[in-house]
Scaffold this active site. Sequence first.
Site, PDB file in Angstrom:
ATOM      1  N   GLY A 109       0.821  -1.203   0.000  1.00 27.90           N
ATOM      2  CA  GLY A 109       0.000   0.000   0.000  1.00 27.90           C
ATOM      3  C   GLY A 109       0.850   1.246   0.000  1.00 27.90           C
ATOM      4  O   GLY A 109       2.064   1.200   0.221  1.00 27.90           O
ATOM      5  N   GLY A 114      -1.509   2.642   6.831  1.00 34.70           N
ATOM      6  CA  GLY A 114      -1.726   1.867   8.049  1.00 34.70           C
ATOM      7  C   GLY A 114      -1.197   0.459   8.013  1.00 34.70           C
ATOM      8  O   GLY A 114      -1.725  -0.412   8.708  1.00 34.70           O
ATOM      9  N   HIS A 142      -8.278  30.155 -14.376  1.00 31.66           N
ATOM     10  CA  HIS A 142      -8.403  28.734 -14.036  1.00 31.66           C
ATOM     11  C   HIS A 142      -9.821  28.415 -13.567  1.00 31.66           C
ATOM     12  O   HIS A 142     -10.429  27.422 -13.985  1.00 31.66           O
ATOM     13  CB  HIS A 142      -7.409  28.378 -12.923  1.00 31.66           C
ATOM     14  N   GLU A 165      -5.718  33.351 -11.538  1.00 35.93           N
ATOM     15  CA  GLU A 165      -6.530  32.351 -10.834  1.00 35.93           C
ATOM     16  C   GLU A 165      -7.979  32.390 -11.307  1.00 35.93           C
ATOM     17  O   GLU A 165      -8.651  31.346 -11.357  1.00 35.93           O
ATOM     18  CB  GLU A 165      -6.462  32.584  -9.325  1.00 35.93           C
TER      19      GLU A 165
END
Length: 652
Positions: free
Chosen positions: A207, A212, A433, A430
């Site tokens: 993983g 975990g 976008h 910005e």
Amino acid sequence: MNDDKEPQGTNPWMKSLAIWLGIFLALVVFVTMFEGSSRSSQAEGIAYSDFLNRVEEGGIKEADIGNGVITGTLTNGTTYRTTAPANTAFVEQKLNENKAITVRFKAEEQPSIWMYLLYQSLPFLFILGIGFFVMRQMQKNAGSGAMGFGKSRARMLTQKEGRVTFDDVAGIDEAREELQEIVDFLKDPTRFARLGGKIPKGALLVGSPGTGKTLLARAIAGEANVPFFTISGSDFVEMFVGVGASRVRDMFEQAKKNAPCIVFIDEIDAVGRHRGAGLGNGNDEREQTLNQLLVEMDGFEANEGIIIVAATNRPDVLDPALLRPGRFDRQVVVPRPDIDGRLKILEVHMKKVPLAPDVITRTLARGTPGFSGADLANLVNEAALLAARKGKRLVAMREFEEAKDKVMMGAERKSMVMTEDEKRSTAYHEAGHALVSLHVPGCDPLHKVTIIPRGRALGVTWNLPERDRYSMSMKQMKARLALCFGGRIAEQLIYGADELNTGASNDIQQATDMARSMVMEYGMSEKLGWLRYRDNQDEVFLGHSVSRNQHMSEETARLIDSEVRRLVEEGETTARKVLTDHLDELHRLAGALLEFETLTGEESKKAIAGQDIGRDDGAARGSTPVTAAGSSIPKSKRPGAGGWGDAAPQGA
């Protein structure tokens, strides 16, 4: 671990104290042996002629003659010492003439042969004792001492150090179910033996970092209530050939003594890489260590009751012999949690945090796609720190939202100052976008846009998917290509081509990499077909990247470049059309950013429509210092969350 087990109740500090006490007593004896000569040397030394004069004048009270030395006491009580001649007859005559002088003769003492040997050997015994003590202390920590290179560095964790069970592991239910059989076997081995079944000898947890894997391995030991040995793969490898193999043997010997038990090897790819792939020959240290590990796991001698659990995020580099049945014959994938998994993980970490009534855990879980368990733990911790910094007693939803922005976009950099023109340029960048993401089908919903610098970003446009995404279609990838160029084209439409700056460098890089992946990996080019033209990674030889597809012809390479350029230009054309058709909306959104500096997705839609966004807490124009455009931020580590920081796309 050390093979020498200490008796129960023995205090290592008391043993060290006893050794040091013995050394101290030896020093005392050594000093006492020479005390007599030291005392005699403290007497006042006088000349022989002065001694004779004092005898005639009556200044001598006592005289001890012997061993070529005359010592005694003067009439004033002072001790004296002088050298006597070889023939003491004259001295004796002078002393006998004075009846007030007490004369004594000392017999010449012959030193014992044992005392002589003790005098000579005591310094050497003292040095040997110190050396023995130092060597014993060095060997106590197995593997770190001068004579303990071959000792295993595995540490055995007991339940006293904090028991972890499956109740402490949330969000990875499938992985828990895969490992439940191991727990049942450790609790009741006869249950499987009756049916002729054998428990897997090894389980490999695969993983991404922070999902975990280590916690899951500790939970297995906690559920089964058995000893748990933990070691890192890099702890086996040393510069000395044969040390790693010796440590593997020692580790399994310790595990046999504590069977049934679990041995957890973290980052096993450090020692389990594919043999023959390195630059060295077959006798290098890493491969010898791997060979010994293979033999111990499944060789002639069975290791009953020992279950090996290993973790890695690079299963593709492991040796095939390590993954075959009989060794790591069960691979358990520990993925990033989905929305339900993130909800459970947040509930686990929020148990220790006092929450305000307005905290909605599911909303936080939905707004954190791609977060691992470690990321969610960090999110809760950052929210608690923010609340403590503000002097609050409860952690509210506002702190969690601020913590989420900080984790995903970086901390605000309010101390940086920019000019009004630079701030205006950043706002249009910005806004470009954001406007493209609102009008191009396939883009993720707009979550937030800001011109406040965060981390290394100098402005961020942040898009979040409506649900967890595990793949992307060609339509979505082309939409992201258009989104990459929204900031650059917005600046070009407002300021002209001559005023373009370097703020779109990362935009161009992200768009190019995405288009090249579409052509060479995903088979999204009709001219090149469904063929793969590059591997996952390039080989590295002496620090230089060497491409594996050197067999590609020049004609194919030119065709690839042509298709990449076509996809990039299509995205640029789409973005230009959107911004040209909605230029008035671009001005309104940029103006709102200049006034409020941070807008949510809904507020951005209201600003585009010319409506009141419904809040008056926005900062006045220029109240928050912002930096100029012209920088970039790195790629996002959160899959599924697209954020464009100062024209630098993330998550593309």
